[in-house]
Design a protein around this motif. Structure first.
Motif, PDB file in Angstrom:
ATOM      1  N   MET A 100       0.818  -1.209   0.000  1.00  0.00           N
ATOM      2  CA  MET A 100       0.000   0.000   0.000  1.00  0.00           C
ATOM      3  C   MET A 100       0.855   1.264   0.000  1.00  0.00           C
ATOM      4  O   MET A 100       0.580   2.211  -0.749  1.00  0.00           O
ATOM      5  CB  MET A 100      -0.930   0.007   1.209  1.00  0.00           C
ATOM      6  CG  MET A 100      -2.082  -0.978   1.109  1.00  0.00           C
ATOM      7  SD  MET A 100      -3.314  -0.487  -0.113  1.00  0.00           S
ATOM      8  CE  MET A 100      -4.043   0.938   0.699  1.00  0.00           C
ATOM      9  N   CYS A 146      -0.285  -8.210  -7.006  1.00  0.00           N
ATOM     10  CA  CYS A 146      -1.312  -7.216  -6.659  1.00  0.00           C
ATOM     11  C   CYS A 146      -1.705  -6.406  -7.887  1.00  0.00           C
ATOM     12  O   CYS A 146      -1.267  -5.256  -8.072  1.00  0.00           O
ATOM     13  CB  CYS A 146      -0.803  -6.286  -5.551  1.00  0.00           C
ATOM     14  SG  CYS A 146      -0.541  -7.111  -3.970  1.00  0.00           S
ATOM     15  N   THR A 175      -4.293  -5.115  -3.129  1.00  0.00           N
ATOM     16  CA  THR A 175      -3.183  -4.520  -2.384  1.00  0.00           C
ATOM     17  C   THR A 175      -3.473  -4.418  -0.886  1.00  0.00           C
ATOM     18  O   THR A 175      -2.645  -4.800  -0.053  1.00  0.00           O
ATOM     19  CB  THR A 175      -2.860  -3.126  -2.949  1.00  0.00           C
ATOM     20  OG1 THR A 175      -2.624  -3.233  -4.356  1.00  0.00           O
ATOM     21  CG2 THR A 175      -1.618  -2.549  -2.298  1.00  0.00           C
ATOM     22  N   ASP A 176      -4.660  -3.908  -0.529  1.00  0.00           N
ATOM     23  CA  ASP A 176      -4.977  -3.761   0.892  1.00  0.00           C
ATOM     24  C   ASP A 176      -5.160  -5.107   1.577  1.00  0.00           C
ATOM     25  O   ASP A 176      -4.780  -5.280   2.749  1.00  0.00           O
ATOM     26  CB  ASP A 176      -6.203  -2.864   1.089  1.00  0.00           C
ATOM     27  CG  ASP A 176      -7.411  -3.324   0.280  1.00  0.00           C
ATOM     28  OD1 ASP A 176      -7.256  -4.209  -0.596  1.00  0.00           O
ATOM     29  OD2 ASP A 176      -8.518  -2.804   0.521  1.00  0.00           O
ATOM     30  N   ASP A 177      -5.724  -6.087   0.862  1.00  0.00           N
ATOM     31  CA  ASP A 177      -5.863  -7.423   1.433  1.00  0.00           C
ATOM     32  C   ASP A 177      -4.491  -8.042   1.704  1.00  0.00           C
ATOM     33  O   ASP A 177      -4.296  -8.734   2.712  1.00  0.00           O
ATOM     34  CB  ASP A 177      -6.655  -8.332   0.488  1.00  0.00           C
ATOM     35  CG  ASP A 177      -8.125  -7.967   0.418  1.00  0.00           C
ATOM     36  OD1 ASP A 177      -8.608  -7.243   1.323  1.00  0.00           O
ATOM     37  OD2 ASP A 177      -8.797  -8.379  -0.548  1.00  0.00           O
ATOM     38  N   ASP A 179      -1.645  -6.469   2.451  1.00  0.00           N
ATOM     39  CA  ASP A 179      -0.997  -5.865   3.622  1.00  0.00           C
ATOM     40  C   ASP A 179      -1.635  -6.332   4.922  1.00  0.00           C
ATOM     41  O   ASP A 179      -0.944  -6.540   5.931  1.00  0.00           O
ATOM     42  CB  ASP A 179      -1.043  -4.338   3.519  1.00  0.00           C
ATOM     43  CG  ASP A 179      -0.001  -3.796   2.546  1.00  0.00           C
ATOM     44  OD1 ASP A 179       0.595  -4.610   1.808  1.00  0.00           O
ATOM     45  OD2 ASP A 179       0.210  -2.573   2.509  1.00  0.00           O
ATOM     46  N   ALA A 180      -2.954  -6.519   4.915  1.00  0.00           N
ATOM     47  CA  ALA A 180      -3.621  -7.045   6.106  1.00  0.00           C
ATOM     48  C   ALA A 180      -3.194  -8.484   6.379  1.00  0.00           C
ATOM     49  O   ALA A 180      -2.982  -8.877   7.536  1.00  0.00           O
ATOM     50  CB  ALA A 180      -5.137  -6.968   5.933  1.00  0.00           C
ATOM     51  N   ASN A 236       3.707  -0.686   7.385  1.00  0.00           N
ATOM     52  CA  ASN A 236       2.451  -1.419   7.569  1.00  0.00           C
ATOM     53  C   ASN A 236       1.947  -1.283   9.005  1.00  0.00           C
ATOM     54  O   ASN A 236       1.225  -2.158   9.507  1.00  0.00           O
ATOM     55  CB  ASN A 236       2.665  -2.910   7.237  1.00  0.00           C
ATOM     56  CG  ASN A 236       1.373  -3.610   6.841  1.00  0.00           C
ATOM     57  OD1 ASN A 236       0.416  -2.968   6.413  1.00  0.00           O
ATOM     58  ND2 ASN A 236       1.343  -4.928   6.987  1.00  0.00           N
ATOM     59  N   ALA A 239      -2.018  -1.861  10.244  1.00  0.00           N
ATOM     60  CA  ALA A 239      -2.494  -3.254  10.255  1.00  0.00           C
ATOM     61  C   ALA A 239      -1.850  -4.042  11.383  1.00  0.00           C
ATOM     62  O   ALA A 239      -2.505  -4.866  12.038  1.00  0.00           O
ATOM     63  CB  ALA A 239      -2.206  -3.920   8.908  1.00  0.00           C
TER      64      ALA A 239
END
Length: 363
Positions: A100, A146, A175-177, A179-180, A236, A239
């Protein structure tokens, strides 16, 4: 250069950053005959990676088809931006473990992102640098791609060709999934392992001499480079903080129960926290990604040359596939413990066959 038919990549690949990941990409591609063009801000790193066979210095004589940016996280956006400008016909990816933050930087800079695809191989070692690089580093490992709405499918296919050439398994993820997910399975475990290992620094040699495989498993990744992890965790942080808050709540419940273990419900609270750990471990995918439980057998292996190899050979003669393996060897002991995992339906036969061949089975 003639590229073997086994390679899916047909043009040169430029690798920027000749550390562990970059040099490993180079070694893996060179093993398939791909022309790898190396670049690194450190002449010493570049020279060492070339000496190890990860590629050749990029002299600008040929244009790359694909560019892999393998630099520290805080440099990713800047280097990707420069590569997009310098090579207008190439697809550019990066292998940073956070996606991200660099994407936001590139968007803020007004970069043309039609040729950029963030990616992340879930592979690594505790030690970095080209000297630690391995051609087989990515074999069997997931490699996240991603893509974004509107990303050219041909560009994604090119990146997936690189991933498959290196023996990894491409996994498409937002992308956000991503990093989580890595906050849970990679970044928070790094903090937990490091904090546990830090408790060892003030311990006595006598106490550490009692350490078994459990402690080594928990603290293995604590040997990683602090400088790199400061960058990863900083990129990150939201998260990771969310998971650490929940982890702190778990610890608070354990502390409360242990603070008065004879209080009503204290032992039940401990049991529930520990059982929660059992449930979490059971969800980890095993061999080939299967969510399947195996049966363990602990074999006593004498500490002398060839014994472990003999065990593997005789398992093959028995006709039993080794699904997993863990080794434990206490300092000073003349015997090690090999915990092998087999399919449940083969458990009893394996024990009987190994025992008949003279192996000692623990328990």
């Amino acid at each position: 250069m003639t590229v073997p038919s086994s390679s899916r990549i047909t043009g040169p690949v430029r690798v920027v950053g000749a550390g562990l990941l970059g040099a490993s990409v180079g070694l893996g591609l060179r093993a398939r005959g791909v022309d790898v063009l190396l670049d690194d801000a450190s002449p010493a790193h570049l020279s060492l990676a070339v000496d190890y066979g990860a590629g050749r210095p990029d002299d600008g004589s040929v244009e790359p088809q694909l560019i892999v940016v393998a630099v520290p996280p805080d440099l990713v956006a800047r280097v990707v931006l420069a590569e997009l400008a310098a090579h207008p016909d190439a697809v550019v990816t990066d292998v940073a473990s956070v996606k991200m933050a660099p994407l936001a930087e590139l968007q803020a800079a007004g970069a043309d992102l039609t040729r950029y695809i963030g990616s992340h191989p879930l592979a690594g070692r505790e030690r970095g640098g080209p000297i630690s690089a391995r051609a087989d580093l990515f074999i069997g490992r997931p490699w996240v791609v991603c893509g974004r709405p509107g990303t050219d499918r041909a560009s994604i296919s090119l990146l997936e060709s690189l991933i498959l050439d290196l023996g990894a398994s491409p996994v498409e993820m937002a992308t956000d999934d991503h990093d989580a997910a890595v906050a849970l399975v990679s970044h928070t475990p790094q903090i937990v392992a490091s904090l546990m290992a830090r408790r060892l620094s003030g311990s006595t040699d006598a106490a550490l001499g009692l350490a078994g495989q459990g402690l080594r498993d928990v603290t293995r990744i604590a040997a990683s480079e602090p400088e790199l992890w400061v960058q990863i965790l900083g990129a990150n942080a939201p998260a990771v903080v969310e998971i650490l808050h929940a982890y702190r709540d778990d610890l608070d419940r354990v502390l409360a129960a242990l603070g008065d273990v004879d209080a009503s419900g204290a032992r039940r609270a401990l049991a529930e926290e520990l059982a929660g750990g059992n449930l979490g471990v059971s969800r980890l995918p095993g061999k080939h990604g299967q969510d399947r439980r195996y049966s363990p057998i602990v074999v006593l292996v004498d500490d002398r040359p060839g014994e472990l190899g003999r065990l593997f050979t005789e398992l093959g003669e028995i006709g039993v596939n080794l699904e997993d393996l863990r080794l434990e060897h206490s300092p000073g002991a003349q015997v090690g413990l090999a915990e092998i995992a087999v399919l449940p339906e083969h458990l009893q036969r394996t024990i009987e066959e190994l025992s008949a061949r003279g192996w000692r089975i623990a328990g």
